[in-house]
Design an enzyme around this catalytic site. Structure first.
Site, mmCIF file in Angstrom:
data_model
loop_
_atom_site.group_PDB
_atom_site.id
_atom_site.type_symbol
_atom_site.label_atom_id
_atom_site.label_comp_id
_atom_site.label_asym_id
_atom_site.label_seq_id
_atom_site.Cartn_x
_atom_site.Cartn_y
_atom_site.Cartn_z
ATOM 1 N N ASP A 12 -61.840 -6.433 38.906
ATOM 2 C CA ASP A 12 -60.975 -6.625 39.822
ATOM 3 C C ASP A 12 -60.718 -5.291 40.754
ATOM 4 O O ASP A 12 -60.395 -4.297 40.173
ATOM 5 C CB ASP A 12 -59.676 -6.772 38.690
ATOM 6 C CG ASP A 12 -58.438 -7.009 39.525
ATOM 7 O OD1 ASP A 12 -58.293 -6.813 40.693
ATOM 8 O OD2 ASP A 12 -57.632 -7.482 38.512
ATOM 9 N N TYR A 230 -53.503 1.680 29.760
ATOM 10 C CA TYR A 230 -53.572 0.437 29.993
ATOM 11 C C TYR A 230 -53.863 0.423 31.726
ATOM 12 O O TYR A 230 -53.028 1.008 32.433
ATOM 13 C CB TYR A 230 -52.028 -0.360 29.886
ATOM 14 C CG TYR A 230 -52.258 -1.602 30.108
ATOM 15 C CD1 TYR A 230 -52.725 -2.818 29.722
ATOM 16 C CD2 TYR A 230 -51.367 -2.100 31.569
ATOM 17 C CE1 TYR A 230 -52.976 -4.157 30.070
ATOM 18 C CE2 TYR A 230 -51.627 -3.372 31.889
ATOM 19 C CZ TYR A 230 -52.313 -4.324 31.179
ATOM 20 O OH TYR A 230 -52.358 -5.518 31.560
ATOM 21 N N LYS A 233 -56.353 -5.766 31.722
ATOM 22 C CA LYS A 233 -57.395 -6.505 30.678
ATOM 23 C C LYS A 233 -58.752 -6.503 31.273
ATOM 24 O O LYS A 233 -58.814 -6.730 32.405
ATOM 25 C CB LYS A 233 -56.945 -7.954 29.986
ATOM 26 C CG LYS A 233 -55.818 -7.551 29.040
ATOM 27 C CD LYS A 233 -56.270 -8.817 27.840
ATOM 28 C CE LYS A 233 -55.959 -8.375 26.629
ATOM 29 N NZ LYS A 233 -55.000 -7.281 26.348
#
Ligand code: 13P
Ligand code: 13P
Ligand code: MG
Ligand code: MG
Length: 382
Positions: A12, A230, A233
């Site tokens: 991504d 984080y 995902k």
């Protein structure tokens, strides 16, 4: 005999209007880069697509897995694409790029990869499944069904070539150093399921037929564990071979009809149903989801791709999608409550610990009774 490698490398690197979809200019840019890769003879053939906000580079070549040139081609495409995304201020530009110095292959650098090296059979049909808003463990259930559940795969019973079962290579993805175990099915089915049910810890890496033929490969890069914080995902991909002594394509697709619950969705922190969708619906919207998977069917012939066919672009999956959307609706009513929201240990890499830390300083060993005198409001209530 020449062996063909299928490499799917994804990242991504920025998406349009939130975590929705890869913008067209990035898809076009990636096609241009991989075309140059063909001209430079780094790869034989390619197909570029997207699963929601994940840019997917599907490549074939004769160079084997973890090949430096092939991985560099993918990594450079992501790096240059990130620059373009940044110029246009595309949302979350470079999201999955954790390091800008290439060190031989993409492992640990953010992008995910699934690769498979095969001796091409007389005919070589295979499918690539690409999911958004979830994690590699999302493929545990469908892969188990395809290669081990006779209620899904009729061939396990009626085709003598499948009858001897399959070996599952399972990775413990929470370990810093990659750590694997192999289990034979049906012999060790209960042990295998004891692992595979913990989808956030144990994921299928590869599957082999009893005679050693490789049949499936999954990206198991645990993006948030790699980053230590984080960063979104690690939306997974899987390559699955079909037919002629392996599960038929229809048996492969049958495993996606539940639709089963996976971890991911909004802020990578919620359980939701995995919807099998056509490419035209490969974009996450409601509550950044629900999590979706696309499936492209190809044949490979002397290292060249034939296809693809959009496997979930069929009314036969409408009932699954409808059921999935009803489950999504039901789960959403739980708002911030488990088990729609994931348990805190699975949110370790989200921003929740910051909020919990602030609350934790206010805990005392004595139960606090608010001070003040309670008013009798019984008259005014009448
Ligand atoms: P992606 O991992 O698909 O970028 O999604 C991240 C997210 O937080 C969605 O809410
Ligand atoms: P923002 O902080 O940009 O709103 O991102 C939230 C999110 O989507 C987490 O992935
Ligand atoms: Mg994103
Ligand atoms: Mg994504």
């Amino acid at each position: 005999m020449v062996e063909t490698t299928i490499s799917v490398i994804k990242a991504d690197i920025g998406s349009l209007a939130g975590h929705v979809v890869v913008p067209d200019f990035l898809l076009e840019f990636a096609r241009k880069e991989l075309k140059a890769g063909v001209e430079k003879k780094i790869i034989n053939d390619f197909h570029v697509t997207h699963a929601g906000d994940d840019l997917e580079l599907i490549m074939t070549h004769f160079k084997g897995e973890n090949n430096e040139e092939v991985h560099r081609l993918a990594f450079d495409t992501f790096m240059k694409g990130t620059e373009l995304a940044r110029e246009k201020k595309i949302y979350a530009a470079g999201q999955d790029i954790l390091s800008d110095t290439f060190s031989g292959n993409v492992k640990g650098m953010g992008p995910g990869s699934a690769e498979m090296t095969i001796e091409e059979r007389k005919s070589e049909p295979f499918a690539i499944f690409m999911a958004d808003k979830t994690e590699p463990g999302a493929f545990n259930l469908p892969l188990f069904k395809i290669f081990a559940d006779p209620f899904n795969t009729a061939g396990l019973i009626i085709d003598p070539n499948l009858h001897d079962g399959f070996t599952f290579v399972v990775q413990d993805i929470m370990k810093d150093v990659p750590c694997f175990v192999d289990m034979k099915c049906p012999e060790e089915m209960y042990d295998l399921l004891a692992l595979l049910g913990s989808t956030g810890t144990f994921t299928i890496k590869k599957i082999y037929r009893a005679d050693g033929m490789v049949c499936a490969s999954v990206s198991t890069d645990k993006l948030h564990a790699v980053a230590g914080k984080y960063v979104g995902k690690d939306d997974p991909v899987a390559i699955i071979r079909a037919h002629s002594g392996l599960p038929a394509m229809g048996e492969v697709l049958e495993a996606f009809t539940i639709p089963h619950l996976v971890a991911g969705w909004m802020r990578g922190s919620h359980a939701g149903p995995l919807l099998p969708v056509a490419l035209k619906d490969s974009r996450c919207t409601r509550f950044d989801g629900p999590p979706r998977v696309i499936g492209l069917g190809f044949q490979v012939s002397n290292g060249m791709l034939v296809g693809p066919i959009d496997l979930f672009d069929d009314i036969a999956f409408d009932i699954t999608r409808q059921r999935g959307m009803e489950i999504a609706d039901y789960l959403r009513q739980h708002g911030p409550f488990e088990f729609h929201r994931l348990s805190s240990d699975r949110m370790e890499y989200s921003t929740l610990p910051k909020v919990l830390d602030k609350c934790s300083t206010r805990f005392t060993e004595e139960e606090i009774v608010p001070t003040g005198k309670a008013k009798d409001t019984s008259d005014s209530a009448e």
